[in-house]
Design an enzyme around this catalytic site. Structure first.
Site, PDB file in Angstrom:
ATOM      1  N   HIS A 192       1.727 -12.187  33.137  1.00 14.34           N
ATOM      2  CA  HIS A 192       2.753 -12.031  33.108  1.00 14.34           C
ATOM      3  C   HIS A 192       4.772 -12.120  32.268  1.00 14.34           C
ATOM      4  CE1 HIS A 192       2.195  -8.683  36.846  1.00 14.34           C
ATOM      5  NE2 HIS A 192       1.064  -8.295  35.358  1.00 14.34           N
ATOM      6  N   PRO A 217       0.884 -12.161  54.572  1.00 14.06           N
ATOM      7  CA  PRO A 217       1.420 -12.229  55.566  1.00 14.06           C
ATOM      8  C   PRO A 217       1.138 -10.537  56.657  1.00 14.06           C
ATOM      9  CG  PRO A 217       3.428 -13.085  54.797  1.00 14.06           C
ATOM     10  CD  PRO A 217       1.912 -12.461  53.842  1.00 14.06           C
ATOM     11  N   GLY A 226      -0.757 -13.279  48.843  1.00 10.76           N
ATOM     12  CA  GLY A 226       0.614 -12.775  47.805  1.00 10.76           C
ATOM     13  C   GLY A 226       0.638 -12.280  47.191  1.00 10.76           C
ATOM     14  N   CYS A 254      17.500 -16.679  17.519  1.00 12.90           N
ATOM     15  CA  CYS A 254      16.867 -18.423  16.833  1.00 12.90           C
ATOM     16  C   CYS A 254      18.212 -18.370  15.098  1.00 12.90           C
ATOM     17  CB  CYS A 254      15.424 -16.594  16.791  1.00 12.90           C
ATOM     18  SG  CYS A 254      14.087 -17.188  15.102  1.00 12.90           S
ATOM     19  N   CYS A 297      17.063 -17.415  12.749  1.00 13.59           N
ATOM     20  CA  CYS A 297      16.445 -15.754  11.724  1.00 13.59           C
ATOM     21  C   CYS A 297      17.897 -14.947  12.409  1.00 13.59           C
ATOM     22  CB  CYS A 297      15.572 -15.028  12.126  1.00 13.59           C
ATOM     23  SG  CYS A 297      15.606 -14.305  13.001  1.00 13.59           S
ATOM     24  N   ALA A 344       1.138 -18.042  52.227  1.00 12.92           N
ATOM     25  CA  ALA A 344      -0.530 -18.829  51.687  1.00 12.92           C
ATOM     26  C   ALA A 344       0.134 -19.887  51.636  1.00 12.92           C
ATOM     27  CB  ALA A 344       0.509 -18.686  50.427  1.00 12.92           C
TER      28      ALA A 344
HETATM   29  P1  OAD Z   1       5.452  -7.862  45.514  1.00 12.20           P
HETATM   30  O1  OAD Z   1       6.428  -8.389  45.844  1.00 12.20           O
HETATM   31  O2  OAD Z   1       4.951  -6.836  45.187  1.00 12.20           O
HETATM   32  O3  OAD Z   1       4.429  -8.753  46.400  1.00 12.20           O
HETATM   33  C1  OAD Z   1       5.104  -9.786  47.012  1.00 12.20           C
HETATM   34  C2  OAD Z   1       3.670 -10.030  48.490  1.00 12.20           C
HETATM   35  O4  OAD Z   1       3.752 -10.845  48.577  1.00 12.20           O
HETATM   36  C3  OAD Z   1       4.072  -9.003  49.414  1.00 12.20           C
HETATM   37  O5  OAD Z   1       2.415  -8.019  49.573  1.00 12.20           O
HETATM   38  C4  OAD Z   1       4.586  -9.843  50.458  1.00 12.20           C
HETATM   39  O6  OAD Z   1       3.554  -9.337  51.357  1.00 12.20           O
HETATM   40  C5  OAD Z   1       3.600 -11.120  49.703  1.00 12.20           C
HETATM   41  N1  OAD Z   1       3.791 -12.590  50.950  1.00 12.20           N
HETATM   42  C6  OAD Z   1       5.226 -13.292  51.731  1.00 12.20           C
HETATM   43  N2  OAD Z   1       5.485 -13.529  51.017  1.00 12.20           N
HETATM   44  C7  OAD Z   1       4.197 -13.559  51.556  1.00 12.20           C
HETATM   45  C8  OAD Z   1       3.997 -15.694  51.671  1.00 12.20           C
HETATM   46  N3  OAD Z   1       4.394 -16.884  52.385  1.00 12.20           N
HETATM   47  N4  OAD Z   1       2.468 -15.558  51.702  1.00 12.20           N
HETATM   48  C9  OAD Z   1       1.723 -14.756  50.861  1.00 12.20           C
HETATM   49  N5  OAD Z   1       2.337 -13.803  50.618  1.00 12.20           N
HETATM   50  C10 OAD Z   1       3.009 -13.357  51.338  1.00 12.20           C
HETATM   51  O7  OAD Z   1       4.910  -9.175  43.990  1.00 12.20           O
HETATM   52  P2  OAD Z   1       4.006  -8.841  43.399  1.00 12.20           P
HETATM   53  O8  OAD Z   1       2.454  -8.676  43.558  1.00 12.20           O
HETATM   54  O9  OAD Z   1       3.191 -10.524  42.505  1.00 12.20           O
HETATM   55  O10 OAD Z   1       5.805  -8.172  37.104  1.00 12.20           O
HETATM   56  O11 OAD Z   1       4.062  -7.779  41.527  1.00 12.20           O
HETATM   57  C11 OAD Z   1       3.108  -8.054  40.777  1.00 12.20           C
HETATM   58  C12 OAD Z   1       4.404  -7.462  39.679  1.00 12.20           C
HETATM   59  O12 OAD Z   1       5.508  -6.748  39.761  1.00 12.20           O
HETATM   60  C13 OAD Z   1       5.127  -9.481  39.047  1.00 12.20           C
HETATM   61  O13 OAD Z   1       4.707 -10.036  38.346  1.00 12.20           O
HETATM   62  C14 OAD Z   1       6.180  -8.542  38.760  1.00 12.20           C
HETATM   63  C15 OAD Z   1       6.516  -7.267  39.604  1.00 12.20           C
HETATM   64  O14 OAD Z   1       7.138  -6.744  38.608  1.00 12.20           O
HETATM   65  C16 OAD Z   1       6.570  -8.985  36.295  1.00 12.20           C
HETATM   66  O15 OAD Z   1       7.672  -9.365  36.361  1.00 12.20           O
HETATM   67  C17 OAD Z   1       6.495  -8.805  34.836  1.00 12.20           C
END
Ligand code: OAD
Length: 235
Positions: free
Chosen positions: A117, A210, A183, A144, A146, A227
């Site tokens: 991403h 979690p 996560g 920039c 430009c 994590a």
């Molecule tokens: P989310 O916010 O959707 O999910 C985060 C996950 O992390 C959840 O399932 C939580 O339960 C888990 N979590 C929370 N604390 C944790 C811990 N201490 N250890 C392990 N897991 C934990 O985030 P993503 O799945 O990363 O895109 O979201 C995907 C994409 O959506 C991101 O890359 C972002 C967003 O829009 C962009 O910014 C381009």
């Protein structure tokens, strides 16, 4: 060490893929996107994280990204980032694929990270397409030489993923002997589809979260934990 019935030791594997999401950085103090206190509960992505928003009001979108830069810059990698970095330093066949844009894996010592991403720490000229790293907080100047605005080199809602990164991720997952997903809520595509390349080959897979996710049942082991402590125990 037996972690919730999972007696896998990461050191015993030769080609691990770590596939990570925002939960990896939660313990560093960086909010996730969808959980309690999540970024998209506080900010409407249509105003702050899509090309149309940037075209309409680049200053407002940059203000948001400057806040995010400041927040991340004040945080440190946690134990989970460090375990992943240690695994990759000890075995360069270890692949790290992340949806995170925070750069904490690199700060922990990862040498090669597939940033699906994009990155908060790269900017792209919205006219010429030139990309450069920039770690300043706040990011200035916003234009920039430009005359066009620099744009965060992030995959916003509606943007395509870089095909080179996607191919690198698919290749790593087609060759791995263990998948460790950490996560992620697994609701954002196409990233959420990637683990299927490993599932289809029947290699062992571990999910660390979690909370239960919509794909927890597909993993060999779905571990309910944070994590840092879970990865450290498996290492
Ligand atoms: P989310 O916010 O959707 O999910 C985060 C996950 O992390 C959840 O399932 C939580 O339960 C888990 N979590 C929370 N604390 C944790 C811990 N201490 N250890 C392990 N897991 C934990 O985030 P993503 O799945 O990363 O895109 O979201 C995907 C994409 O959506 C991101 O890359 C972002 C967003 O829009 C962009 O910014 C381009």
């Amino acid at each position: 060490m037996d972690v919730n019935g999972c007696n896998i030791r990461l050191r015993d594997f030769n080609r691990i893929v770590f596939f990570t999401g925002a939960g990896l950085s939660a313990e560093s103090g960086i909010p996730t996107y969808r959980g309690r206190g999540g970024v998209w509960h506080q900010y409407n992505y249509e105003e702050f994280a899509c090309q149309m928003a940037f075209d309409r009001d680049p200053e407002k979108v940059w203000d948001f990204h400057d806040v995010r830069r400041a927040r991340v810059a004040a945080c440190e990698p946690n134990l989970a980032h460090r375990v992943i970095a240690e695994a990759q330093q000890g075995n360069p066949r270890t692949a790290v694929i992340t949806q995170n844009i925070d750069g904490l894996l690199q700060r922990a010592g990862c040498r090669s990270v597939v940033e699906l991403h994009g990155s908060l720490w790269r900017v792209r000229c919205s006219r010429e397409g030139i990309v450069r790293e920039d770690f300043s907080v706040p990011f200035r100047p916003r234009r920039c030489s430009c005359g066009a605005y620099w744009r965060p080199d992030i995959v916003w809602f509606g943007d395509m993923l870089d095909s080179g990164f996607l191919e690198a991720a698919m290749k790593a997952l087609s060759e791995c002997d263990l998948l460790v997903t950490i996560g992620t809520s697994a609701v954002v595509y196409p990233a959420a589809d990637l683990p299927h390349y490993a599932f289809a080959r029947g290699v062992p897979s571990i999910e660390i979260n979690p909370e239960l996710t919509i794909v927890s049942h597909l993993y060999t082991y779905s571990l309910r934990g944070k994590a840092s402590e879970t990865l450290a125990a498996l290492w």
